[in-house]
Design a protein around this motif. Structure first.
Motif, PDB file in Angstrom:
ATOM      1  N   ALA A  87      -0.536   5.583   3.712  1.00 25.27           N
ATOM      2  CA  ALA A  87      -0.840   6.106   2.379  1.00 25.27           C
ATOM      3  C   ALA A  87      -0.465   5.081   1.312  1.00 25.27           C
ATOM      4  O   ALA A  87       0.630   4.528   1.319  1.00 25.27           O
ATOM      5  CB  ALA A  87      -0.073   7.405   2.140  1.00 25.27           C
ATOM      6  N   ASP A  88      -1.384   4.799   0.419  1.00 28.18           N
ATOM      7  CA  ASP A  88      -1.203   3.858  -0.690  1.00 28.18           C
ATOM      8  C   ASP A  88      -0.831   2.456  -0.225  1.00 28.18           C
ATOM      9  O   ASP A  88      -0.191   1.709  -0.950  1.00 28.18           O
ATOM     10  CB  ASP A  88      -0.137   4.360  -1.681  1.00 28.18           C
ATOM     11  N   ILE A  89      -1.224   2.089   0.966  1.00 23.29           N
ATOM     12  CA  ILE A  89      -0.867   0.770   1.472  1.00 23.29           C
ATOM     13  C   ILE A  89      -1.540  -0.331   0.658  1.00 23.29           C
ATOM     14  O   ILE A  89      -0.993  -1.424   0.516  1.00 23.29           O
ATOM     15  CB  ILE A  89      -1.205   0.644   2.973  1.00 23.29           C
ATOM     16  N   ASP A  90      -2.696  -0.033   0.064  1.00 21.24           N
ATOM     17  CA  ASP A  90      -3.383  -1.039  -0.744  1.00 21.24           C
ATOM     18  C   ASP A  90      -2.703  -1.263  -2.083  1.00 21.24           C
ATOM     19  O   ASP A  90      -2.913  -2.276  -2.734  1.00 21.24           O
ATOM     20  CB  ASP A  90      -4.844  -0.643  -0.953  1.00 21.24           C
ATOM     21  N   LYS A  91      -1.842  -0.340  -2.508  1.00 19.56           N
ATOM     22  CA  LYS A  91      -1.135  -0.476  -3.777  1.00 19.56           C
ATOM     23  C   LYS A  91       0.237  -1.151  -3.609  1.00 19.56           C
ATOM     24  O   LYS A  91       0.863  -1.527  -4.586  1.00 19.56           O
ATOM     25  CB  LYS A  91      -0.940   0.895  -4.419  1.00 19.56           C
ATOM     26  N   GLN A  92       0.695  -1.276  -2.378  1.00 21.84           N
ATOM     27  CA  GLN A  92       2.001  -1.856  -2.100  1.00 21.84           C
ATOM     28  C   GLN A  92       1.912  -3.376  -2.060  1.00 21.84           C
ATOM     29  O   GLN A  92       0.929  -3.932  -1.594  1.00 21.84           O
ATOM     30  CB  GLN A  92       2.523  -1.345  -0.753  1.00 21.84           C
ATOM     31  N   LYS A  93       2.942  -4.028  -2.547  1.00 21.40           N
ATOM     32  CA  LYS A  93       2.994  -5.485  -2.505  1.00 21.40           C
ATOM     33  C   LYS A  93       3.642  -5.922  -1.195  1.00 21.40           C
ATOM     34  O   LYS A  93       4.738  -5.491  -0.860  1.00 21.40           O
ATOM     35  CB  LYS A  93       3.793  -6.048  -3.684  1.00 21.40           C
TER      36      LYS A  93
END
Length: 119
Positions: A87-93
């Motif tokens: 979940a939200d892996i594309d938003k994590q740095k």
């Protein structure tokens, strides 16, 4: 007595400047947060599905006995961790998506070079 009178006469304009600066600071600090309204506005239902799935997995993990190492490693390999998954892996740095970013050290070095006129 003359010294006290002269000090008080000097403080009058300074006091006015302090009051004016304080009023301006209060006005600006209350106005600038309003500019954040123009930023991205999310919908109330956005993200609810992901959060409900994460909550469901958290509840299951809390009710179940401790899981073994193999199961933990398998679930962790699917995403960020065993509960959150992808979940939200594309938003994590992460290192994979941060190759073009500059480190703090590079940012400071560039700023110092600009200030000192170096290369």
């Amino acid at each position: 007595m003359k010294i006290i009178a002269s000090v008080l006469s000097i403080l009058s304009p300074v006091r006015f400047l302090v009051v004016a600066f304080t009023c301006a600071l209060l006005l600006l600090s209350s106005v600038f947060p309003a500019f954040a309204i123009d930023s991205y506005q999310s919908h109330p239902t956005e993200g609810t599905t992901q959060l409900l799935d994460i909550q469901r997995k958290t509840d299951e993990a809390g009710k179940a006995p401790p899981i073994g190492l193999r199961k933990t490693q398998n679930e962790t390999n699917e995403g960020l961790n065993e509960v959150q998954g992808a979940a939200d892996i594309d938003k994590q740095k992460r290192p994979e998506n941060s190759q073009s970013s500059t480190s703090v050290e590079e940012t400071i070095k560039n700023a110092l070079e600009k200030v000192t006129g170096g290369k």
